[in-house]
Design an enzyme around this catalytic site. Structure first.
Site, PDB file in Angstrom:
ATOM      1  N   ALA A 132       0.843  -1.202   0.000  1.00  9.61           N
ATOM      2  CA  ALA A 132       0.000   0.000   0.000  1.00  9.61           C
ATOM      3  C   ALA A 132       0.874   1.247   0.000  1.00  9.61           C
ATOM      4  O   ALA A 132       0.609   2.210  -0.732  1.00  9.61           O
ATOM      5  CB  ALA A 132      -0.936  -0.011   1.206  1.00  9.61           C
ATOM      6  N   ASP A 133       1.911   1.249   0.803  1.00  6.71           N
ATOM      7  CA  ASP A 133       2.862   2.365   0.802  1.00  6.71           C
ATOM      8  C   ASP A 133       3.545   2.507  -0.553  1.00  6.71           C
ATOM      9  O   ASP A 133       3.656   3.604  -1.100  1.00  6.71           O
ATOM     10  CB  ASP A 133       3.934   2.144   1.870  1.00  6.71           C
ATOM     11  CG  ASP A 133       3.510   2.589   3.258  1.00  6.71           C
ATOM     12  OD1 ASP A 133       2.535   3.347   3.365  1.00  6.71           O
ATOM     13  OD2 ASP A 133       4.158   2.173   4.229  1.00  6.71           O
ATOM     14  N   LEU A 134       4.040   1.394  -1.077  1.00  3.67           N
ATOM     15  CA  LEU A 134       4.816   1.447  -2.312  1.00  3.67           C
ATOM     16  C   LEU A 134       3.957   1.889  -3.492  1.00  3.67           C
ATOM     17  O   LEU A 134       4.388   2.713  -4.310  1.00  3.67           O
ATOM     18  CB  LEU A 134       5.450   0.083  -2.585  1.00  3.67           C
ATOM     19  CG  LEU A 134       6.489  -0.367  -1.555  1.00  3.67           C
ATOM     20  CD1 LEU A 134       6.887  -1.813  -1.792  1.00  3.67           C
ATOM     21  CD2 LEU A 134       7.720   0.528  -1.595  1.00  3.67           C
ATOM     22  N   GLY A 165       3.297   5.538  -3.229  1.00  5.52           N
ATOM     23  CA  GLY A 165       4.467   6.276  -3.686  1.00  5.52           C
ATOM     24  C   GLY A 165       4.551   6.317  -5.200  1.00  5.52           C
ATOM     25  O   GLY A 165       4.911   7.344  -5.798  1.00  5.52           O
TER      26      GLY A 165
END
Length: 410
Positions: free
Chosen positions: A183-185, A188
């Protein structure tokens, strides 16, 4: 042969007010593409991930440094400036830096920067051409906007864990997060795309804009075919382990001495696969001759394939399937990944200069541009490593003020 053109974002300046992973992943993309990225960090502690170890980078003698591997994965090519934005002078210096920048990226909670005069409206008033990207758990609007959001909880809330992991009726069944913070990647990556689009649009309008990125939005969007599996059927997809919801066979099989992945994507490949495993007749069986029928009759077909796959060793199958044009592959450890000849040929491991480690390993960018390639200038910076350089070179602060500021910030 002519020399490569400068990296695509050469001359673009980025003010990075992010920490942990989603924001730094975005700004590392921009830095790799040639942008000059100034990372603002809290004096004394810096980005949270500086302490997320072990493991840590090692110095030439093999002794741990203070630099966590986690921090190093998302901060190469950046300049670190230690400033306390909660102090009036620190906030003022950040505003002065923002005046010179094309892009600002932040991941503070909604409204958290307003009290420092660093929110979008405040910065827009002094630099209307600035592209200002905010990355939060839930976005700038909606009933959850003020909540903190972390990758693990977003994977659960956003549906990914409901379709990841072994089936509930099998051993080890139950919800499972992905092995990296997807989810973070993905946030980003989406943030990078949004910023690049806004940068292109600015070429027409001359104006910046606010790019509002939310982990939950990105997690929902990246469900891709599983979204449409639900939206077209009204039935929520369930966990299927290593099997595919819409393709059969597309899963892990046990060979005589290990496991491999078989990824049949069409009926021609299925026919070739059946020939390799000695079950040619299955391709003529009306229950299995088309992918739609194979999906419907999965529970009948897969056990037949499973038994056939146990008769030979993994490498035998990999070689035979490759010759037949059937997609298949091993399940590698990360060590095996970096020893893979294709990964080596694509130069996915780089080593960059580092003041403590001498040189630091980095996983390379996957972006391959023929004429304006990605740049690898230096490893993730030490905390505040470039404070004097930036405050002097960008803002023209006199040495005595910088020393006074540094003494106070420490």
């Amino acid at each position: 042969m002519s020399s490569p053109r400068p990296a695509p974002l050469t001359g673009i300046k980025v003010l990075d007010l992010t920490r942990v992973l989603a924001g730094p992943w975005c700004t590392q993309n921009l830095a790799d593409l040639g942008a000059e990225v100034i990372k603002i960090e809290r004096p004394g502690s810096g980005d949270d991930t500086r302490g997320w170890g072990p493991p840590y980078l090692k110095d030439p003698q093999g002794v741990d440094t203070s630099e966590a591997a986690y921090y190093s994965c998302a901060n190469r090519n950046k300049l670190s400036v230690a400033l306390d934005i909660a102090s009036p002078r620190g906030a003022e210096l950040v505003r002065q830096l923002a005046l010179q920048c094309d892009i600002l990226v932040e991941n503070f909670k909604v409204g958290g920067l307003k009290k420092y005069g660093l929110d979008y409206e405040s910065i827009k008033a002094i630099n209307p051409a600035l592209i200002y990207c905010s990355i939060t758990g839930f976005g700038q609007t909606g009933p959850y906007a003020s909540r903190p959001g972390y990758d693990f909880m977003i994977q659960g809330m956003g549906g990914l864990m409901s379709i990841t992991g072994e089936r509930d009726d099998l051993p080890g069944g139950g919800p499972q997060k992905a092995g990296v913070a997807v989810a973070d990647l993905m946030t980003g990556m989406y943030a990078t795309v949004g910023i690049m689009a806004a940068l292109h649009e600015r070429g027409r309008s001359g104006l910046g804009q606010h790019v509002d990125m939310a982990l939950l939005d990105c997690q929902v969007a990246m469900l891709a075919n599983q979204n449409l599996n639900y939206l077209t059927s009204g039935v929520s997809p369930q966990r299927a382990g290593n099997a595919h919801q819409n393709l059969v066979p597309y899963q892990v099989f046990a060979a005589a001495d290990g496991h491999l992945i078989v990824a049949v994507g069409n009926d021609t490949q299925f026919r070739a696969y059946c020939g390799v495993i000695g079950r040619a007749g299955l391709a003529d069986d009306v229950r299995f001759s088309t992918n739609s029928n194979r999906v419907i009759n999965r529970e009948t077909l897969v056990p037949l394939l499973t038994e056939a796959m146990k008769l030979q060793a993994r490498d035998y199958w990999l070689e035979a399937l490759e010759r037949a044009g059937v997609p298949a592959g091993p399940i590698n450890t990360i060590e095996q990944v970096y020893n893979n000849p294709q990964v080596k040929a694509r130069e996915m491991l780089r080593h960059l200069p580092h003041p403590l480690a001498g040189k630091a390993p980095v996983g390379a960018s996957p972006l391959k541009l023929s004429e304006s390639p990605v740049e690898y200038r230096h490893a993730a910076p030490l905390l505040g490593e470039h404070t004097e350089q930036v405050l002097s070179g960008w803002l023209g602060l006199p040495p005595e003020e910088i020393q006074t500021l540094l003494g106070r910030e420490r």
